[in-house]
Enzyme design. Structure first.
Site, PDB file in Angstrom:
ATOM      1  N   SER A   1     109.209 -41.780  40.691  1.00 45.83           N
ATOM      2  CA  SER A   1     110.366 -41.435  39.863  1.00 45.83           C
ATOM      3  C   SER A   1     111.613 -42.151  40.346  1.00 45.83           C
ATOM      4  O   SER A   1     112.606 -42.222  39.621  1.00 45.83           O
ATOM      5  CB  SER A   1     110.638 -39.926  39.934  1.00 45.83           C
ATOM      6  OG  SER A   1     109.500 -39.209  39.567  1.00 45.83           O
TER       7      SER A   1
ATOM      8  N   HIS B   1     105.531 -45.025  34.711  1.00 43.60           N
ATOM      9  CA  HIS B   1     106.124 -43.714  34.941  1.00 43.60           C
ATOM     10  C   HIS B   1     105.729 -42.774  33.809  1.00 43.60           C
ATOM     11  O   HIS B   1     106.284 -42.814  32.710  1.00 43.60           O
ATOM     12  CB  HIS B   1     107.656 -43.856  35.032  1.00 43.60           C
ATOM     13  CG  HIS B   1     108.352 -42.596  35.395  1.00 43.60           C
ATOM     14  ND1 HIS B   1     109.406 -42.087  34.675  1.00 43.60           N
ATOM     15  CD2 HIS B   1     108.136 -41.727  36.408  1.00 43.60           C
ATOM     16  CE1 HIS B   1     109.812 -40.957  35.234  1.00 43.60           C
ATOM     17  NE2 HIS B   1     109.061 -40.721  36.284  1.00 43.60           N
TER      18      HIS B   1
ATOM     19  N   GLU C   1     107.183 -44.935  30.882  1.00 42.31           N
ATOM     20  CA  GLU C   1     108.143 -46.022  31.136  1.00 42.31           C
ATOM     21  C   GLU C   1     107.407 -47.113  31.907  1.00 42.31           C
ATOM     22  O   GLU C   1     106.735 -46.842  32.907  1.00 42.31           O
ATOM     23  CB  GLU C   1     109.339 -45.512  31.946  1.00 42.31           C
ATOM     24  CG  GLU C   1     110.237 -44.571  31.160  1.00 42.31           C
ATOM     25  CD  GLU C   1     111.478 -44.164  31.941  1.00 42.31           C
ATOM     26  OE1 GLU C   1     111.377 -43.282  32.821  1.00 42.31           O
ATOM     27  OE2 GLU C   1     112.551 -44.740  31.686  1.00 42.31           O
TER      28      GLU C   1
ATOM     29  N   ASN D   1     115.165 -40.457  33.544  1.00 46.49           N
ATOM     30  CA  ASN D   1     115.727 -39.606  34.598  1.00 46.49           C
ATOM     31  C   ASN D   1     117.198 -39.910  34.874  1.00 46.49           C
ATOM     32  O   ASN D   1     117.937 -39.027  35.299  1.00 46.49           O
ATOM     33  CB  ASN D   1     114.908 -39.736  35.887  1.00 46.49           C
ATOM     34  CG  ASN D   1     113.640 -38.904  35.807  1.00 46.49           C
ATOM     35  OD1 ASN D   1     113.586 -37.912  35.088  1.00 46.49           O
ATOM     36  ND2 ASN D   1     112.611 -39.308  36.524  1.00 46.49           N
TER      37      ASN D   1
HETATM   38  N1  LIG Z   1     106.227 -33.851  38.610  1.00 46.36           N
HETATM   39  C1  LIG Z   1     106.772 -34.606  37.669  1.00 46.36           C
HETATM   40  O1  LIG Z   1     107.260 -34.130  36.641  1.00 46.36           O
HETATM   41  C2  LIG Z   1     106.747 -36.113  37.812  1.00 46.36           C
HETATM   42  C3  LIG Z   1     106.988 -36.898  36.679  1.00 46.36           C
HETATM   43  C4  LIG Z   1     106.916 -38.291  36.791  1.00 46.36           C
HETATM   44  C5  LIG Z   1     106.646 -38.868  38.022  1.00 46.36           C
HETATM   45  N2  LIG Z   1     106.437 -38.077  39.117  1.00 46.36           N
HETATM   46  C6  LIG Z   1     106.121 -38.741  40.385  1.00 46.36           C
HETATM   47  O2  LIG Z   1     104.709 -38.690  40.569  1.00 46.36           O
HETATM   48  C7  LIG Z   1     104.407 -38.651  41.980  1.00 46.36           C
HETATM   49  C8  LIG Z   1     103.548 -37.441  42.275  1.00 46.36           C
HETATM   50  O3  LIG Z   1     104.255 -36.287  41.866  1.00 46.36           O
HETATM   51  P1  LIG Z   1     103.497 -34.894  41.663  1.00 46.36           P
HETATM   52  O4  LIG Z   1     104.444 -34.047  40.889  1.00 46.36           O
HETATM   53  O5  LIG Z   1     102.110 -35.117  41.165  1.00 46.36           O
HETATM   54  O6  LIG Z   1     103.432 -34.378  43.168  1.00 46.36           O
HETATM   55  P2  LIG Z   1     102.424 -33.303  43.797  1.00 46.36           P
HETATM   56  O7  LIG Z   1     103.116 -32.787  45.003  1.00 46.36           O
HETATM   57  O8  LIG Z   1     101.926 -32.356  42.759  1.00 46.36           O
HETATM   58  O9  LIG Z   1     101.162 -34.201  44.246  1.00 46.36           O
HETATM   59  C9  LIG Z   1     101.245 -35.168  45.258  1.00 46.36           C
HETATM   60  C10 LIG Z   1      99.834 -35.504  45.717  1.00 46.36           C
HETATM   61  O10 LIG Z   1      99.906 -36.563  46.673  1.00 46.36           O
HETATM   62  C11 LIG Z   1      99.103 -36.242  47.806  1.00 46.36           C
HETATM   63  N3  LIG Z   1      99.736 -36.952  48.923  1.00 46.36           N
HETATM   64  C12 LIG Z   1     100.924 -36.682  49.512  1.00 46.36           C
HETATM   65  N4  LIG Z   1     101.186 -37.619  50.445  1.00 46.36           N
HETATM   66  C13 LIG Z   1     100.164 -38.504  50.411  1.00 46.36           C
HETATM   67  C14 LIG Z   1      99.871 -39.713  51.105  1.00 46.36           C
HETATM   68  N5  LIG Z   1     100.700 -40.193  52.042  1.00 46.36           N
HETATM   69  N6  LIG Z   1      98.720 -40.380  50.797  1.00 46.36           N
HETATM   70  C15 LIG Z   1      97.879 -39.903  49.844  1.00 46.36           C
HETATM   71  N7  LIG Z   1      98.105 -38.759  49.160  1.00 46.36           N
HETATM   72  C16 LIG Z   1      99.229 -38.091  49.434  1.00 46.36           C
HETATM   73  C17 LIG Z   1      99.152 -34.721  47.890  1.00 46.36           C
HETATM   74  O11 LIG Z   1      98.014 -34.228  48.576  1.00 46.36           O
HETATM   75  C18 LIG Z   1      99.119 -34.349  46.407  1.00 46.36           C
HETATM   76  O12 LIG Z   1      97.784 -34.338  45.927  1.00 46.36           O
HETATM   77  C19 LIG Z   1     105.759 -38.661  42.690  1.00 46.36           C
HETATM   78  O13 LIG Z   1     106.083 -39.987  43.012  1.00 46.36           O
HETATM   79  C20 LIG Z   1     106.716 -38.111  41.617  1.00 46.36           C
HETATM   80  O14 LIG Z   1     108.041 -38.547  41.820  1.00 46.36           O
HETATM   81  C21 LIG Z   1     106.456 -36.718  39.044  1.00 46.36           C
END
Ligand SMILES: NC(=O)c1ccc[n+]([C@@H]2O[C@H](COP(=O)([O-])OP(=O)(O)OC[C@H]3O[C@@H](n4cnc5c(N)ncnc54)[C@H](O)[C@@H]3O)[C@@H](O)[C@H]2O)c1
Length: 289
Positions: free
Chosen positions: A124, A145, A157, A196
């Site tokens: 993000s 994204h 995106e 965002n």
């Molecule tokens: N939640 C949202 O609405 C949203 C929307 C768009 C983008 N994002 C982006 O997507 C990404 C993931 O977000 P999320 O909401 O799924 O988070 P989340 O916390 O639900 O999931 C993160 C996952 O990554 C794993 N993880 C953490 N560190 C790690 C590492 N070093 N190596 C391998 N695995 C690892 C965790 O075990 C978990 O399964 C982030 O970059 C976030 O900014 C989130």
């Protein structure tokens, strides 16, 4: 038969809210999907998340039992990143920590064998250019994204860095549009991209309004839903996104642009410190039993 973007084998790294959704839509589009996570616990949690989402779709009549089984058969899970070696596209969806993502891209660069494989991030806020320069193939690195919940949200995106090659960019665009059936917009590689950068200041302003004590979260949300025809109000939306994610993106925007509108209100910082993260923790501005 050749897929429009020449992508049949997709890897996903991380299986949280976003990774499991990305795996689901890719498998739903008929692709061979392999999800890599770090630990057996993360694997079980990720598989459980995917199963719950599919069960929900079956209950709501969006998916038949047979389609659910076929979709699941196309998703494999692994705790070994090296199992992504033969992938044509890898989408990274691990937690939002720049150093972790940079390290992961360097690892993927070493192990993904096809020279034309695309390495994409669902970040993000991390600049795509930094991820690109962690690899020896910056021309193949870009941002994809997705929005949450991934199966329901039609937008992706697509973010190139100054190094992204035209061919990788075009294949990613075809992949989003013709394979996944979503709409891609071409966003600039600046913090917050398009959505965002506009959404986060709005959410922060809504939180400041609640922090003032003059109005409740429910009233603010009702105002924006009924007054502006938004499907969901800003405080409920912040809960759905995750207050920690909102705070992280705000911090990245503030770092890059230095404008007061991006500074996290005290209330947000305290809620995050207290583990009140919204839906994912069971409580935020609302209770999520
Ligand atoms: N939640 C949202 O609405 C949203 C929307 C768009 C983008 N994002 C982006 O997507 C990404 C993931 O977000 P999320 O909401 O799924 O988070 P989340 O916390 O639900 O999931 C993160 C996952 O990554 C794993 N993880 C953490 N560190 C790690 C590492 N070093 N190596 C391998 N695995 C690892 C965790 O075990 C978990 O399964 C982030 O970059 C976030 O900014 C989130």
């Amino acid at each position: 038969m050749s897929a429009p973007a020449g992508i049949h084998r997709v890897g996903v790294v991380g299986c949280g809210a976003m990774g499991s959704g990305i795996a689901e839509v890719c498998a739903g589009a008929g692709l061979d999907v392999r999800v890599a996570v770090r630990t057996p616990d993360a694997l079980e949690a990720g598989r459980g998340r995917l199963l719950r989402s599919l069960d929900r779709s079956v209950r709501k009549g969006r998916l038949s039992e047979q389609q659910r089984g076929a979709l699941l058969a196309r998703v494999e899970f692994s705790t070994d990143l090296a199992d992504l070696a033969d992938r044509q596209l890898v989408v990274e969806a691990i937690r939002e920590q720049e150093e972790d993502k940079v390290q992961l891209f360097a690892q993927l660069d070493k192990l993904v064998t096809a020279d034309d494989a695309i390495l994409a991030s669902n970040t993000s806020s991390v600049p795509i250019v930094r991820l690109a320069l962690a690899t020896g193939r910056p021309g193949q690195v870009l941002g994809l994204h997705f929005f949450s919940p991934v199966p329901a949200m039609p937008l992706v995106e697509l973010i190139g860095s100054p190094f992204t090659g035209a061919e990788a960019h075009e294949r990613a665009r075809l992949f989003v549009g013709e394979v996944l059936g979503k709409t891609a917009i071409l966003s600039p590689d600046r913090t917050g991209f398009v959505v965002n950068a506009l959404l986060i200041p709005y959410l922060l302003n809504a939180i400041r309004m609640v922090q003032s004590g003059l109005v409740s979260a429910e009233t603010v949300d009702q105002g924006m839903v009924l007054g502006c025809s938004h499907p969901v109000g800003p405080l409920k939306l912040a809960d759905l996104i995750g207050l920690d994610v909102v705070a992280q993106i705000a911090a990245a925007l503030h770092d890059e642009f230095g404008e007061p509108q991006y500074a996290a209100p005290d209330l947000l910082s305290r809620m995050v410190a207290g583990g009140l993260l919204g839906r994912k923790s069971g409580r935020g501005f609302y209770a999520h039993p």
